[in-house]
Write an enzyme that holds these catalytic residues in place. Structure first.
Site, PDB file in Angstrom:
ATOM      1  N   ARG A   2      35.404  49.484   4.101  1.00  0.00           N
ATOM      2  CA  ARG A   2      34.474  50.597   4.307  1.00  0.00           C
ATOM      3  C   ARG A   2      34.997  51.604   5.323  1.00  0.00           C
ATOM      4  O   ARG A   2      34.321  52.583   5.617  1.00  0.00           O
ATOM      5  CB  ARG A   2      33.156  50.034   4.830  1.00  0.00           C
ATOM      6  CG  ARG A   2      32.043  49.906   3.778  1.00  0.00           C
ATOM      7  CD  ARG A   2      30.848  49.293   4.454  1.00  0.00           C
ATOM      8  NE  ARG A   2      29.600  49.524   3.818  1.00  0.00           N
ATOM      9  CZ  ARG A   2      28.965  48.653   3.038  1.00  0.00           C
ATOM     10  NH1 ARG A   2      29.528  47.510   2.732  1.00  0.00           N
ATOM     11  NH2 ARG A   2      27.772  48.942   2.573  1.00  0.00           N
ATOM     12  N   ARG A  21      14.495  48.975  -4.798  1.00  0.00           N
ATOM     13  CA  ARG A  21      15.249  47.728  -4.948  1.00  0.00           C
ATOM     14  C   ARG A  21      14.518  46.552  -4.300  1.00  0.00           C
ATOM     15  O   ARG A  21      14.042  46.659  -3.172  1.00  0.00           O
ATOM     16  CB  ARG A  21      16.633  47.903  -4.311  1.00  0.00           C
ATOM     17  CG  ARG A  21      17.493  46.660  -4.385  1.00  0.00           C
ATOM     18  CD  ARG A  21      18.947  46.963  -4.159  1.00  0.00           C
ATOM     19  NE  ARG A  21      19.288  47.154  -2.763  1.00  0.00           N
ATOM     20  CZ  ARG A  21      20.539  47.325  -2.344  1.00  0.00           C
ATOM     21  NH1 ARG A  21      21.530  47.360  -3.204  1.00  0.00           N
ATOM     22  NH2 ARG A  21      20.795  47.494  -1.063  1.00  0.00           N
ATOM     23  N   LYS A  68      27.378  48.577  -7.129  1.00  0.00           N
ATOM     24  CA  LYS A  68      28.563  47.740  -6.866  1.00  0.00           C
ATOM     25  C   LYS A  68      28.239  46.252  -7.083  1.00  0.00           C
ATOM     26  O   LYS A  68      28.984  45.544  -7.738  1.00  0.00           O
ATOM     27  CB  LYS A  68      29.063  47.917  -5.420  1.00  0.00           C
ATOM     28  CG  LYS A  68      29.495  49.323  -5.066  1.00  0.00           C
ATOM     29  CD  LYS A  68      30.130  49.367  -3.681  1.00  0.00           C
ATOM     30  CE  LYS A  68      29.179  49.051  -2.545  1.00  0.00           C
ATOM     31  NZ  LYS A  68      28.143  50.090  -2.313  1.00  0.00           N
ATOM     32  N   ARG A  85      14.942  44.729   1.393  1.00  0.00           N
ATOM     33  CA  ARG A  85      15.853  44.691   2.552  1.00  0.00           C
ATOM     34  C   ARG A  85      15.375  45.675   3.614  1.00  0.00           C
ATOM     35  O   ARG A  85      14.916  46.767   3.288  1.00  0.00           O
ATOM     36  CB  ARG A  85      17.275  45.063   2.092  1.00  0.00           C
ATOM     37  CG  ARG A  85      18.038  43.875   1.559  1.00  0.00           C
ATOM     38  CD  ARG A  85      19.339  44.263   0.911  1.00  0.00           C
ATOM     39  NE  ARG A  85      20.165  45.194   1.683  1.00  0.00           N
ATOM     40  CZ  ARG A  85      21.383  45.551   1.321  1.00  0.00           C
ATOM     41  NH1 ARG A  85      21.927  45.057   0.222  1.00  0.00           N
ATOM     42  NH2 ARG A  85      22.085  46.397   2.052  1.00  0.00           N
ATOM     43  N   ARG A 118      22.675  55.492   6.005  1.00  0.00           N
ATOM     44  CA  ARG A 118      23.769  54.801   5.318  1.00  0.00           C
ATOM     45  C   ARG A 118      24.574  55.781   4.474  1.00  0.00           C
ATOM     46  O   ARG A 118      25.805  55.674   4.379  1.00  0.00           O
ATOM     47  CB  ARG A 118      23.218  53.662   4.450  1.00  0.00           C
ATOM     48  CG  ARG A 118      22.719  52.497   5.305  1.00  0.00           C
ATOM     49  CD  ARG A 118      21.777  51.583   4.541  1.00  0.00           C
ATOM     50  NE  ARG A 118      22.413  50.877   3.464  1.00  0.00           N
ATOM     51  CZ  ARG A 118      21.749  50.343   2.419  1.00  0.00           C
ATOM     52  NH1 ARG A 118      20.439  50.477   2.343  1.00  0.00           N
ATOM     53  NH2 ARG A 118      22.399  49.694   1.485  1.00  0.00           N
TER      54      ARG A 118
HETATM   55  P1  AMP Z   1      25.784  46.104   1.754  1.00  0.00           P
HETATM   56  O1  AMP Z   1      25.017  44.892   1.334  1.00  0.00           O
HETATM   57  O2  AMP Z   1      27.167  46.159   1.204  1.00  0.00           O
HETATM   58  O3  AMP Z   1      25.007  47.372   1.526  1.00  0.00           O
HETATM   59  O4  AMP Z   1      25.971  45.994   3.361  1.00  0.00           O
HETATM   60  C1  AMP Z   1      24.863  45.958   4.202  1.00  0.00           C
HETATM   61  C2  AMP Z   1      25.272  46.330   5.613  1.00  0.00           C
HETATM   62  O5  AMP Z   1      26.216  45.370   6.107  1.00  0.00           O
HETATM   63  C3  AMP Z   1      25.969  47.665   5.775  1.00  0.00           C
HETATM   64  O6  AMP Z   1      25.062  48.755   5.853  1.00  0.00           O
HETATM   65  C4  AMP Z   1      26.713  47.440   7.092  1.00  0.00           C
HETATM   66  O7  AMP Z   1      25.840  47.501   8.200  1.00  0.00           O
HETATM   67  C5  AMP Z   1      27.176  45.989   6.945  1.00  0.00           C
HETATM   68  N1  AMP Z   1      28.502  45.899   6.294  1.00  0.00           N
HETATM   69  C6  AMP Z   1      28.790  45.343   5.081  1.00  0.00           C
HETATM   70  N2  AMP Z   1      30.089  45.440   4.802  1.00  0.00           N
HETATM   71  C7  AMP Z   1      30.656  46.087   5.843  1.00  0.00           C
HETATM   72  C8  AMP Z   1      31.978  46.525   6.139  1.00  0.00           C
HETATM   73  N3  AMP Z   1      32.994  46.316   5.281  1.00  0.00           N
HETATM   74  N4  AMP Z   1      32.190  47.156   7.315  1.00  0.00           N
HETATM   75  C9  AMP Z   1      31.188  47.380   8.199  1.00  0.00           C
HETATM   76  N5  AMP Z   1      29.912  47.007   7.982  1.00  0.00           N
HETATM   77  C10 AMP Z   1      29.636  46.366   6.818  1.00  0.00           C
END
Ligand code: AMP
Length: 221
Positions: A88, A127, A13, A160, A171
């Site tokens: 999400r 990553r 993404k 990360r 996740r």
């Molecule tokens: P990402 O970088 O998109 O993988 O997001 C990393 C983490 O941030 C996720 O695993 C969630 O813990 C939190 N997070 C990001 N976006 C959301 C969302 N829209 N709703 C809830 N938690 C989020």
């Protein structure tokens, strides 16, 4: 152009959002990046989000809905944006629909990138990101590098905390149980474009553009 990039963690993404953001000169809004910045700054939201994120769970809807409401009201989002990592949950999707209605946004699409779990685990465990410019790499691309190939920063690569195999599996479970229903939410609105995320990066981008042109024939993207 108003796009939502959707799919399991590690499906690409962020990579596609960056390419589309440059191509169409519209901001890339990553809720993960916004939260990581809040954690880094030690803001109240960051303090609340840190543990949840490191465990691979979702930050509460009320917090996320407010973050998006504030961000999309910014001047830079006036002519379009690419959402990455939001919505999400169905509650977030419902709230976004209300927000779009308020902002009179109707020509939007959710691009669903698809990949299988094993490929996602392989990609995410390999990553690495640059602390300085946030560029994302796979280990094999930077194996012998001391400097970031994008910004030149020295020893800036990091993994990360939520990219360990155990957290990745959590996740993926959260994606299946809480996030996947969002796809049908947009399918029912005729706003869904499904693209195979396993193809080479450039092919995924051109599939997206092709799909958008079919969805919005009057626009010629
Ligand atoms: P990402 O970088 O998109 O993988 O997001 C990393 C983490 O941030 C996720 O695993 C969630 O813990 C939190 N997070 C990001 N976006 C959301 C969302 N829209 N709703 C809830 N938690 C989020």
């Amino acid at each position: 152009m108003y796009l939502i990039l959707f799919g399991a963690p590690g499906v690409g993404k962020g990579t596609q959002a960056k390419i589309l953001s440059e191509k169409f000169s519209i901001p890339h809004i990553s809720t993960g990046d916004i939260l990581r910045e809040a954690v880094k700054n030690g803001s109240p939201i960051g303090l609340e989000a840190k543990k949840i994120m490191n465990a691979g769970q979702l930050v509460p809807d009320e917090i996320m809905i407010e973050i998006i409401r504030e961000t999309l009201a910014e001047e830079r989002c006036k002519n379009g944006f690419i959402l990455d990592g939001y919505p999400r949950t169905t509650a977030q999707a419902e709230s976004l629909t209300r927000l779009f209605r308020k902002l009179t946004i109707s020509d939007y699409a959710l691009i669903c990138l698809e990949a299988n779990d094993e490929e996602v685990v392989k990609r995410l465990t390999a990553r690495r990101a640059c602390k300085s410019c946030r560029a994302i790499f796979s280990l094999s691309e930077i194996e012998n590098d001391v400097h970031c190939p994008i910004c030149g920063a020295e020893n800036s690569f990091y993994q990360r905390k939520d990219d360990t195999e155990e957290v990745i599996r959590t996740r993926l479970e959260v994606f299946q149980s809480s996030t996947k229903p969002v796809k049908n939410f947009y399918k029912n609105k005729n706003k869904l474009l499904v693209v195979n995320g396993l193809n080479p990066i450039e092919n995924v981008s051109s599939e997206i553009i092709k799909g958008l042109n079919q969805m919005f024939p009057q626009k010629n993207y």
